[in-house]
Design an enzyme around this catalytic site. Structure first.
Site, PDB file in Angstrom:
ATOM      1  N   SER B  47       0.788  -1.157  -0.100  1.00  0.00           N
ATOM      2  CA  SER B  47      -0.014   0.101   0.054  1.00  0.00           C
ATOM      3  C   SER B  47       0.914   1.273  -0.139  1.00  0.00           C
ATOM      4  CB  SER B  47      -1.116  -0.042   1.277  1.00  0.00           C
ATOM      5  OG  SER B  47      -1.762   1.096   1.019  1.00  0.00           O
ATOM      6  N   GLU B  48       0.616   2.058  -0.942  1.00  0.00           N
ATOM      7  CA  GLU B  48       1.422   3.194  -1.138  1.00  0.00           C
ATOM      8  C   GLU B  48       1.747   4.038  -0.031  1.00  0.00           C
ATOM      9  OE1 GLU B  48      -1.479   2.629  -2.754  1.00  0.00           O
ATOM     10  OE2 GLU B  48      -2.261   4.450  -3.230  1.00  0.00           O
TER      11      GLU B  48
END
Lengths: 231, 218
Positions: B47-48
């Site tokens: 997840s960024e």
């Protein structure tokens, strides 16, 4: 060799921020957002601020306090979708908003912190986000120049700090904090736990103290806004 | 989109998440694919906001205030997971370490163009990490209802909205079909249970290339 003690009083640290300052604020959503520093900034109330933050938090939280108080002239961010108030103010022309692709925002900040002037990228070539950017041709390919993004102040949140200003973050509260800590003229950190020198193992330090100017220890009982968001 | 059609679409997309992959699931529908990936499938979810190794959603009451995904959902970190800053997170994306990303869409064109971040005058909350994910993941899947809420096709010959990235989409998963973007156009790969080919063509704003023989169902 003793190191300088950078711990200071909250009001004294924030009082350095004047009208028109460019202020970076760490955090991605709630984790890593320095709510206590932001709250004091609102209390002291310098105006026409340029705020650089990944997102605009949510209504009634963090960056939104600055927006509601009318202190923000310009917001440089990647996404404000969780804050309808920010969207409304943007659409009404009450604040200027510059959207930057998230990783490009991070890298522009990192680049400034690394003492460089910018970098070249192919992200967004041929899209709306390339408009107004300087184009550079390299080996026949058109690329974009992304200028370094620096600030007058960085407000960051750490889980643990020692008195010299070495910082460690936890979990996804790291995000933009270590990048912003490097990219400002003056970096002010708040920390949940303050430990003596040597209390952080050298290998466990995420932001080395030379990047940090002032350190504010948070009270043992954190404000409710730091907690789990009830949606 | 009915609930069963949606679950079928999510489960179908999950079947393309293969052992060994590093995968980013976009905010919204794509995040819900996570629930359909087999728990024993060795996959690293990125997840960024700074985690590789998302271990699912946290049970209510067990949330860690410092541990969220990019959509703000409270998550677990799997054993072997790691945390990093936003520059490292996007180095992972742009550097080609993502085998697959699944993203949402406003419009997709038959040539693989994707529009998913701005509707001028209506919706402009910022691009987040979408451009870099769309442009740099090794494989890009789009997960969307086949038509918009007015029944208009979202798959078009050319996008009308500003693009997120050009020619980036490899596969489209909808409640009606799975389609692949190939150099010669849009290919029908699978048809959802209960959907007729004529109905699909009517709901699609671009020509569909359909191979001879029976069409696989999902």
């Amino acid at each position: 060799m003793p190191f300088p003690d950078k711990t200071t009083d909250l009001a004294a640290a924030i009082s350095k921020i004047g009208d028109g300052a460019r202020v970076m604020i760490g955090g991605f959503g709630v984790p890593g957002t320095p709510f206590t520093l932001i709250e004091e900034l609102v209390r002291q109330g310098p105006r026409n601020l340029t705020i650089i933050k990944n997102d605009a938090n949510e209504p009634g939280m963090g960056v939104d306090w600055l927006l509601q108080a009318g202190l923000v002239k310009r917001l440089i961010t990647s996404h404000v979708g969780l804050n309808g108030n920010a969207v409304r103010m943007m659409n009404a022309g009450e604040i200027e908003v510059e959207f930057v692709a998230q990783g490009i925002l991070a890298e522009r900040i990192r680049t400034a912190g690394a003492g460089l002037r910018g970098f070249v990228s192919d992200i967004g070539v041929g899209t709306l986000l390339a408009e107004g950017k300087k184009r550079i041709e390299i080996d026949g390919e058109t690329l974009l120049f992304e200028p370094a993004l620096e600030a007058d102040f960085a407000l960051v949140h750490a889980a643990t700090a020692d008195t010299f200003g070495n910082l460690a973050y936890v979990a996804t509260a790291r995000n933009f904090n270590p990048l912003m800590a490097m990219a400002a003229e003056c970096t002010i950190a708040e920390a949940e736990d303050l430990v003596p020198l040597g209390g952080l193992a050298p290998d466990a330090i995420h932001t080395p103290a030379p990047f940090v100017d002032h350190l504010v220890a948070l009270p043992p009982e954190l404000m409710e806004v730091y907690g789990v968001v009830k949606r | 989109m009915s609930s069963s059609a949606k679950q079928r679409m999510l489960a179908r997309a999950a079947r393309d998440i293969l052992p060994g992959m590093t995968v980013n699931l976009g905010i919204g529908l794509p995040t819900q694919v996570m629930a359909h990936v087999a728990p024993d499938c060795p996959v690293c979810l990125h997840s960024e906001n700074g985690i590789a190794g998302v271990g699912g959603l946290t049970a209510p009451g067990r949330e860690d205030r410092n541990l969220i995904d990019a959509g703000g959902g409270y998550i677990l970190c799997a054993a072997g997971g790691s945390f990093f800053d936003s520059a490292v997170s996007f180095a992972l994306v742009r550097g080609g370490r993502l085998d697959l990303t699944l993203l949402g869409a406003f419009e997709i064109a038959a040539n693989g163009d994707l529009a998913n971040w701005i509707i001028p005058g209506k919706f402009a909350a910022g691009v987040g990490g979408a451009i870099e994910l769309a442009q740099k993941a090794r494989r890009v899947g789009v997960l969307t209802t086949h038509t918009d809420k007015h029944g208009n096709p979202k798959i078009l010959e050319r996008c009308t909205l500003p693009l997120t990235a050009r020619g980036c989409v490899d596969r489209i998963y909808t409640d009606m079909a799975v389609c692949d973007v190939r150099p010669d156009g849009l290919h029908l790969v699978e048809l959802a249970e209960g959907v007729e080919l004529a109905e699909l063509r009517f709901a699609t704003g671009a020509p569909l290339i359909v191979a001879d023989g029976p069409i696989p169902r999902f």
